[in-house]
Design a protein around this motif. Structure first.
Motif, PDB file in Angstrom:
ATOM      1  N   GLU A  16       0.825  -1.207   0.000  1.00  0.00           N
ATOM      2  CA  GLU A  16       0.000   0.000   0.000  1.00  0.00           C
ATOM      3  C   GLU A  16       0.860   1.257   0.000  1.00  0.00           C
ATOM      4  O   GLU A  16       0.487   2.263  -0.612  1.00  0.00           O
ATOM      5  CB  GLU A  16      -0.959   0.001   1.195  1.00  0.00           C
TER       6      GLU A  16
ATOM      7  N   GLU B  88       1.667   1.929  -3.462  1.00  0.00           N
ATOM      8  CA  GLU B  88       0.539   2.548  -4.162  1.00  0.00           C
ATOM      9  C   GLU B  88       0.416   4.029  -3.788  1.00  0.00           C
ATOM     10  O   GLU B  88       0.075   4.857  -4.637  1.00  0.00           O
ATOM     11  CB  GLU B  88      -0.750   1.788  -3.851  1.00  0.00           C
TER      12      GLU B  88
ATOM     13  N   GLU C 180       3.022   5.817  -5.744  1.00  0.00           N
ATOM     14  CA  GLU C 180       2.621   5.898  -7.147  1.00  0.00           C
ATOM     15  C   GLU C 180       1.834   7.179  -7.442  1.00  0.00           C
ATOM     16  O   GLU C 180       1.901   7.713  -8.551  1.00  0.00           O
ATOM     17  CB  GLU C 180       1.796   4.668  -7.516  1.00  0.00           C
ATOM     18  N   CYS C 181       1.132   7.684  -6.443  1.00  0.00           N
ATOM     19  CA  CYS C 181       0.368   8.935  -6.621  1.00  0.00           C
ATOM     20  C   CYS C 181       1.283  10.107  -6.959  1.00  0.00           C
ATOM     21  O   CYS C 181       0.837  11.114  -7.516  1.00  0.00           O
ATOM     22  CB  CYS C 181      -0.424   9.266  -5.358  1.00  0.00           C
TER      23      CYS C 181
ATOM     24  N   ASP D 255      -7.060  10.479  -4.046  1.00  0.00           N
ATOM     25  CA  ASP D 255      -6.320   9.220  -4.226  1.00  0.00           C
ATOM     26  C   ASP D 255      -5.245   9.062  -3.150  1.00  0.00           C
ATOM     27  O   ASP D 255      -5.058   7.968  -2.604  1.00  0.00           O
ATOM     28  CB  ASP D 255      -5.661   9.167  -5.613  1.00  0.00           C
TER      29      ASP D 255
ATOM     30  N   GLU E   3      -5.056   5.987  -0.334  1.00  0.00           N
ATOM     31  CA  GLU E   3      -3.891   5.112  -0.157  1.00  0.00           C
ATOM     32  C   GLU E   3      -3.283   5.284   1.230  1.00  0.00           C
ATOM     33  O   GLU E   3      -2.856   4.303   1.856  1.00  0.00           O
ATOM     34  CB  GLU E   3      -2.842   5.368  -1.248  1.00  0.00           C
TER      35      GLU E   3
END
Length: 104
Positions: A33, A36, A39-40, A51, A55
């Protein structure tokens, strides 16, 4: 945090998911997580706040579950770590710099 912890536990109990929540699996889930979340921000600082918050909530939820599984209080371990960090990073040596403690 007690309300949050009880809501998370209730959510998982209703789905019989505790069987999957070994410390190892929870640690893996935190890392996944966190990836992730990262990744934003992958290509620039133009991020979608919704988002990011989603996350971040996932990361924090797994952290809460892992602390519970280890039978430790998050507040206690955070304050203990902060005390250690305060000793490693005294204000007079670390203020305004990002140097690692062993290089100060």
């Amino acid at each position: 945090m007690d309300t949050v912890k009880s809501q998370i536990k209730k959510f998982n109990q209703e789905r019989d998911w505790d069987q999957f929540h070994s410390p190892e699996n929870l640690a893996k889930s935190i890392s996944i997580e966190a990836g992730e979340l990262l990744e934003c921000f992958q290509w620039d600082n133009n991020f979608n706040k919704e988002d990011v918050c989603s996350e971040l909530a996932d990361v924090m939820t797994y952290c809460i579950l892992l602390a519970d599984k280890l039978n430790v209080e998050m507040e206690d371990i955070i304050l203990q770590k902060l005390d250690i960090s305060e000793k490693k990073y005294p204000v007079d040596k670390s203020k305004g710099v990002s140097t690692k403690y062993d290089k100060l």
